[in-house]
Scaffold this motif. Structure first.
Motif, mmCIF file in Angstrom:
data_model
loop_
_atom_site.group_PDB
_atom_site.id
_atom_site.type_symbol
_atom_site.label_atom_id
_atom_site.label_comp_id
_atom_site.label_asym_id
_atom_site.label_seq_id
_atom_site.Cartn_x
_atom_site.Cartn_y
_atom_site.Cartn_z
ATOM 1 N N THR A 128 -1.573 17.306 8.347
ATOM 2 C CA THR A 128 -2.470 18.004 7.435
ATOM 3 C C THR A 128 -3.377 16.966 6.778
ATOM 4 N N GLY A 129 -4.666 17.266 6.764
ATOM 5 C CA GLY A 129 -5.646 16.329 6.218
ATOM 6 C C GLY A 129 -6.417 15.597 7.304
ATOM 7 N N SER A 130 -5.973 15.722 8.552
ATOM 8 C CA SER A 130 -6.620 15.045 9.677
ATOM 9 C C SER A 130 -7.629 15.953 10.363
ATOM 10 N N LEU A 131 -8.591 15.326 11.044
ATOM 11 C CA LEU A 131 -9.516 16.091 11.880
ATOM 12 C C LEU A 131 -8.790 16.496 13.151
ATOM 13 N N VAL A 132 -8.983 17.750 13.572
ATOM 14 C CA VAL A 132 -8.337 18.249 14.787
ATOM 15 C C VAL A 132 -9.326 19.054 15.626
ATOM 16 N N LYS A 133 -9.016 19.117 16.908
ATOM 17 C CA LYS A 133 -9.719 19.977 17.858
ATOM 18 C C LYS A 133 -8.713 21.005 18.314
ATOM 19 N N VAL A 134 -9.099 22.275 18.301
ATOM 20 C CA VAL A 134 -8.178 23.352 18.661
ATOM 21 C C VAL A 134 -8.854 24.261 19.687
ATOM 22 N N LYS A 189 -4.233 24.627 22.971
ATOM 23 C CA LYS A 189 -4.189 23.177 22.897
ATOM 24 C C LYS A 189 -4.697 22.744 21.542
ATOM 25 N N ALA A 190 -4.122 21.661 21.035
ATOM 26 C CA ALA A 190 -4.603 21.069 19.791
ATOM 27 C C ALA A 190 -4.361 19.567 19.850
ATOM 28 N N GLN A 191 -5.291 18.836 19.285
ATOM 29 C CA GLN A 191 -5.118 17.386 19.239
ATOM 30 C C GLN A 191 -5.880 16.811 18.065
#
Length: 196
Positions: A128-134, A189-191
């Protein structure tokens, strides 16, 4: 004898635990001749906490975070030595228990990297608090691809702050509010996205 990834995963988890590590992901690729088993490992929660304590005790505030503000306890903490030791022990178990039957194979062991994949609910809480791609299975607000800051994870729903990054393509048109909520069951997918 067929390849059983569940048994291999359980064995990898067992070997990793004996080294105070966790298996983040396991991938198998290839056919009859060129087979590769990739294992991504990180320090377990206790090991990451020790890294954070060590950094704090050294008193170097700049060493507590990476240049882009990533807290040290969020990193995998894995060294080359950890990977080599795990690979040697895990490879031996794979061979002795004949878990990789047939011709030769390549075993690759590494950290999950800065743009690691997110799988478990604990991953979403931890990052939590990080940039993510979903990427979602079904569209949310007419879009399946989202990028933003993970601002929360509760009740198996992740919340993304879309104003954290400039939206592109369909996401730009789909943004009607600065926040989107996506049920974990809809996440294909998420990263993480590295911030530089």
């Amino acid at each position: 004898m067929a390849l059983n990834l569940d048994t291999i995963r359980a064995t990898a988890d067992r070997v990793a635990a004996s080294h105070h590590l966790e298996v983040v992901d396991l991938e198998f690729q290839g056919g009859a001749k060129f087979r590769t088993l990739r294992v991504f490992i990180e320090k377990n929660a206790e090991g990451r906490a020790k890294l954070a304590e060590k950094a704090a005790s050294e008193g170097a505030e700049e060493e507590l975070t990476l240049p882009q503000g990533v807290p040290v306890e969020m990193l995998s903490g894995v060294t080359h030595e950890d990977c080599a030791t795990f690979a040697q022990d895990f490879g031996t178990v794979l061979d002795v228990e004949d878990l990789m039957p047939g011709a030769e194979y390549t075993l690759e062991v590494s950290s999950p990297g800065l743009e690691r994949k997110l799988f478990r609910p604990e991953d979403y809480t931890r990052f939590t608090g990080s940039l993510v791609k979903v990427q979602t299975f079904t569209p949310v607000n007419n879009n399946r691809h989202w990028q933003g800051r993970l601002t929360g994870f509760a009740g198996n729903v992740l919340t993304l702050d879309l104003s954290a990054v400039k939206q592109k393509g369909k996401a730009k048109k789909a943004v009607t509010a600065p926040v989107v909520e996506i049920p974990l069951a809809n996440v294909e997918k998420a990263q993480l996205v590295a911030e530089f």
